[in-house]
Enzyme design. Structure first.
Site, PDB file in Angstrom:
ATOM      1  N   SER A   1       6.227  -1.615  -6.985  1.00 12.00           N
ATOM      2  CA  SER A   1       5.313  -2.673  -6.543  1.00 12.00           C
ATOM      3  C   SER A   1       5.457  -3.927  -7.404  1.00 12.00           C
ATOM      4  O   SER A   1       5.728  -3.838  -8.600  1.00 12.00           O
ATOM      5  CB  SER A   1       3.877  -2.150  -6.645  1.00 12.00           C
ATOM      6  OG  SER A   1       2.952  -3.200  -6.482  1.00 12.00           O
TER       7      SER A   1
ATOM      8  N   TYR B   1       5.460  -9.393  -3.316  1.00  5.87           N
ATOM      9  CA  TYR B   1       4.418 -10.285  -2.802  1.00  5.87           C
ATOM     10  C   TYR B   1       4.892 -11.693  -3.116  1.00  5.87           C
ATOM     11  O   TYR B   1       5.352 -11.967  -4.233  1.00  5.87           O
ATOM     12  CB  TYR B   1       3.091 -10.026  -3.506  1.00  5.87           C
ATOM     13  CG  TYR B   1       2.348  -8.794  -3.038  1.00  5.87           C
ATOM     14  CD1 TYR B   1       2.038  -8.611  -1.694  1.00  5.87           C
ATOM     15  CD2 TYR B   1       1.945  -7.815  -3.940  1.00  5.87           C
ATOM     16  CE1 TYR B   1       1.334  -7.490  -1.259  1.00  5.87           C
ATOM     17  CE2 TYR B   1       1.237  -6.693  -3.518  1.00  5.87           C
ATOM     18  CZ  TYR B   1       0.935  -6.537  -2.178  1.00  5.87           C
ATOM     19  OH  TYR B   1       0.243  -5.436  -1.755  1.00  5.87           O
TER      20      TYR B   1
ATOM     21  N   THR C   1       6.156  -7.432   1.565  1.00  5.69           N
ATOM     22  CA  THR C   1       4.938  -6.936   2.211  1.00  5.69           C
ATOM     23  C   THR C   1       4.241  -8.075   2.922  1.00  5.69           C
ATOM     24  O   THR C   1       3.921  -9.103   2.305  1.00  5.69           O
ATOM     25  CB  THR C   1       4.012  -6.288   1.160  1.00  5.69           C
ATOM     26  OG1 THR C   1       4.697  -5.165   0.617  1.00  5.69           O
ATOM     27  CG2 THR C   1       2.700  -5.833   1.775  1.00  5.69           C
TER      28      THR C   1
HETATM   29  C1  LIG Z   1      -3.630   2.566  -4.571  1.00  4.57           C
HETATM   30  C2  LIG Z   1      -2.593   1.961  -3.670  1.00  4.57           C
HETATM   31  C3  LIG Z   1      -1.932   0.808  -4.081  1.00  4.57           C
HETATM   32  C4  LIG Z   1      -0.975   0.227  -3.250  1.00  4.57           C
HETATM   33  N1  LIG Z   1      -0.295  -0.864  -3.700  1.00  4.57           N
HETATM   34  C5  LIG Z   1       0.628  -1.440  -2.897  1.00  4.57           C
HETATM   35  C6  LIG Z   1       1.363  -2.567  -3.353  1.00  4.57           C
HETATM   36  O1  LIG Z   1       1.207  -3.019  -4.475  1.00  4.57           O
HETATM   37  N2  LIG Z   1       2.254  -3.125  -2.484  1.00  4.57           N
HETATM   38  C7  LIG Z   1       2.464  -2.629  -1.228  1.00  4.57           C
HETATM   39  O2  LIG Z   1       3.269  -3.157  -0.475  1.00  4.57           O
HETATM   40  N3  LIG Z   1       1.805  -1.532  -0.799  1.00  4.57           N
HETATM   41  C8  LIG Z   1       0.901  -0.926  -1.602  1.00  4.57           C
HETATM   42  N4  LIG Z   1       0.240   0.178  -1.153  1.00  4.57           N
HETATM   43  C9  LIG Z   1       0.556   0.730   0.172  1.00  4.57           C
HETATM   44  C10 LIG Z   1       1.679   1.758   0.082  1.00  4.57           C
HETATM   45  O3  LIG Z   1       2.908   1.152  -0.205  1.00  4.57           O
HETATM   46  C11 LIG Z   1       1.849   2.537   1.394  1.00  4.57           C
HETATM   47  O4  LIG Z   1       1.982   1.627   2.461  1.00  4.57           O
HETATM   48  C12 LIG Z   1       0.707   3.494   1.687  1.00  4.57           C
HETATM   49  O5  LIG Z   1       0.195   4.052   0.510  1.00  4.57           O
HETATM   50  C13 LIG Z   1       1.210   4.606   2.610  1.00  4.57           C
HETATM   51  O6  LIG Z   1       0.182   5.472   2.948  1.00  4.57           O
HETATM   52  P1  LIG Z   1      -0.067   6.885   2.222  1.00  4.57           P
HETATM   53  O7  LIG Z   1      -0.723   6.563   0.927  1.00  4.57           O
HETATM   54  O8  LIG Z   1      -0.964   7.580   3.186  1.00  4.57           O
HETATM   55  O9  LIG Z   1       1.272   7.569   2.050  1.00  4.57           O
HETATM   56  C14 LIG Z   1      -0.699   0.801  -1.984  1.00  4.57           C
HETATM   57  C15 LIG Z   1      -1.348   1.976  -1.604  1.00  4.57           C
HETATM   58  C16 LIG Z   1      -2.270   2.564  -2.423  1.00  4.57           C
HETATM   59  C17 LIG Z   1      -2.926   3.835  -1.986  1.00  4.57           C
END
Ligand SMILES: Cc1cc2nc3c(=O)[nH]c(=O)nc-3n(C[C@H](O)[C@H](O)[C@H](O)COP(=O)(O)O)c2cc1C
Length: 363
Positions: free
Chosen positions: A108, A132, A158
């Site tokens: 990330s 981002y 993203t």
């Molecule tokens: C706590 C948390 C932080 C996340 N941070 C980011 C991030 O910084 N950038 C991003 O593109 N997606 C982020 N996501 C989304 C994840 O990349 C992903 O799309 C998502 O967790 C997929 O669903 P799942 O948790 O059910 O596998 C985050 C998800 C969670 C749960």
């Protein structure tokens, strides 16, 4: 302790029991009423596999190819922010786990380790960087240059977060990212002497990003650029037209706009719109090898898992994340074998059908 955990749900329960409630709310939670968060998981269960018998295979493999490189399985680690909240080694441990199982990790922008540190922790691993975009193009460029310079093979932009979603669990617990747990690569890109808070970081991001910006980034950055957060055929087609080397069907794990479709439901229209021109990945609610098999049968080239790997990290550090990834790989291999398929590529739409019970839900 992790020896007793036999599936992802066991890791989920163990992580919930272990983490401080505020931190648990941040990682487990979604936006508003968490409709999409819940449906991401349940929507995979609205499909049924159509296994074929007497296929005559003696060996099964989960290996697959993506963006010109090999993976031990079509399951990658999704970008998840602030991993040092659950483990002192955070993203470094996650990168080692991903490398040990032979898959790629997407780091990330909001990681608590810099790309170079992650590369040094797991030099043999495949790495992608989630981007981002900032209002100041120089900041965005600095982030990309650091990642590409550290051997990150792809940039994943993203696009579903022009603003942060409304996370009501955090409002109730009053959770805040602890001061001092900064995002070192953003801090460096900004040239700031102190850690920048998440609020400051979000305020500096560009909410007005457009397809022309994506095209510029894709042409400038020298590595393939994927677009993460696509939920419609229209945007999938635009992403390909504007230079995307891949599309990630995602609703940010139900954390951004609530009441959007579960990713299992959005996947088929995206696959149809992309028409095989670039790989299609999907994330959200993948908890079982059978979920992965259904995604592949619907036309995905690979899936990513966010929370499952994070739960593993929270419960058992690198070993915990590794066990979760190995469990998913073993479950996928078994699902392939029982479907009569000897490899992920062998799964096709004829291997799935929607359950009659799902028609109420999808109406
Ligand atoms: C706590 C948390 C932080 C996340 N941070 C980011 C991030 O910084 N950038 C991003 O593109 N997606 C982020 N996501 C989304 C994840 O990349 C992903 O799309 C998502 O967790 C997929 O669903 P799942 O948790 O059910 O596998 C985050 C998800 C969670 C749960």
């Amino acid at each position: 302790m992790i020896d007793d955990l036999v599936n992802v749900a066991d890791f989920e329960r163990a992580a919930e029991g272990k983490l401080d409630p505020g931190i648990a709310g941040y990682f487990f939670g979604g936006a508003c009423d968490e409709v999409t968060l819940g449906e991401n998981v349940s929507a995979w269960r609205h499909w049924r596999l159509r296994p074929r018998m007497l296929a005559g295979h003696r060996e099964w493999r989960t290996e697959s190819e993506l963006l010109g490189g090999g993976l031990s399985m079509p399951i990658l680690v999704a970008p998840v922010a602030y991993q040092r909240l659950v483990d002192p080694d955070g993203e470094l441990a996650m990168a080692r786990a991903a490398a040990a199982v032979g898959t790629a990790m997407c780091l990330s922008t909001l990681a608590t380790a810099r790309p170079g540190e992650v590369a040094a922790a797991a030099p043999e691993g495949r790495r992608w960087f989630q981007l981002y975009c900032f209002r100041d193009e120089g900041v965005t460029r600095a982030l990309v240059e650091e990642a590409v310079g550290s051997g990150f093979e792809a940039i994943v932009v993203t696009v579903d977060a022009p603003r942060g979603g409304r996370r009501e669990r955090d409002l109730r617990t009053g959770f805040r990212i602890p001061e001092g747990l900064g995002v070192p690569s953003v801090q460096a890109a900004l040239g700031s002497e102190r850690a920048v808070t998440i609020e400051e970081t979000f305020a500096l991001m560009d909410p007005a990003l457009g397809w022309a910006d994506l095209e510029r980034i894709a042409s400038e950055c020298g590595v393939p650029v994927l677009v993460k957060g696509v939920l419609t055929a229209e945007d999938a087609a635009l992403a390909v037209e504007h230079g995307a080397a891949g599309v990630v069907v995602s609703n940010h794990g139900g954390r951004q706009l609530d009441c959007v479709p579960a990713t299992a439901d959005a996947l088929p229209e995206v696959v149809d719109a992309v028409e095989g021109r670039v790989p299609v990945l999907v994330d959200g609610g993948v908890r079982r090898g059978t979920d992965v098999a259904i995604a592949l049968a619907l036309g995905a080239d690979a899936v990513l898992v966010g929370r499952p790997a994070l739960w593993g990290l929270a419960v058992g550090g690198e070993a915990g994340a590794l066990k979760v990834l190995r469990l998913l790989r073993a479950e996928l291999e078994l699902a392939l074998a029982l479907c009569g398929c000897d490899s992920p590529d062998a799964l096709a739409r004829t291997h799935v059908k929607r359950t009659p019970a799902a028609s109420v839900y999808s109406a």
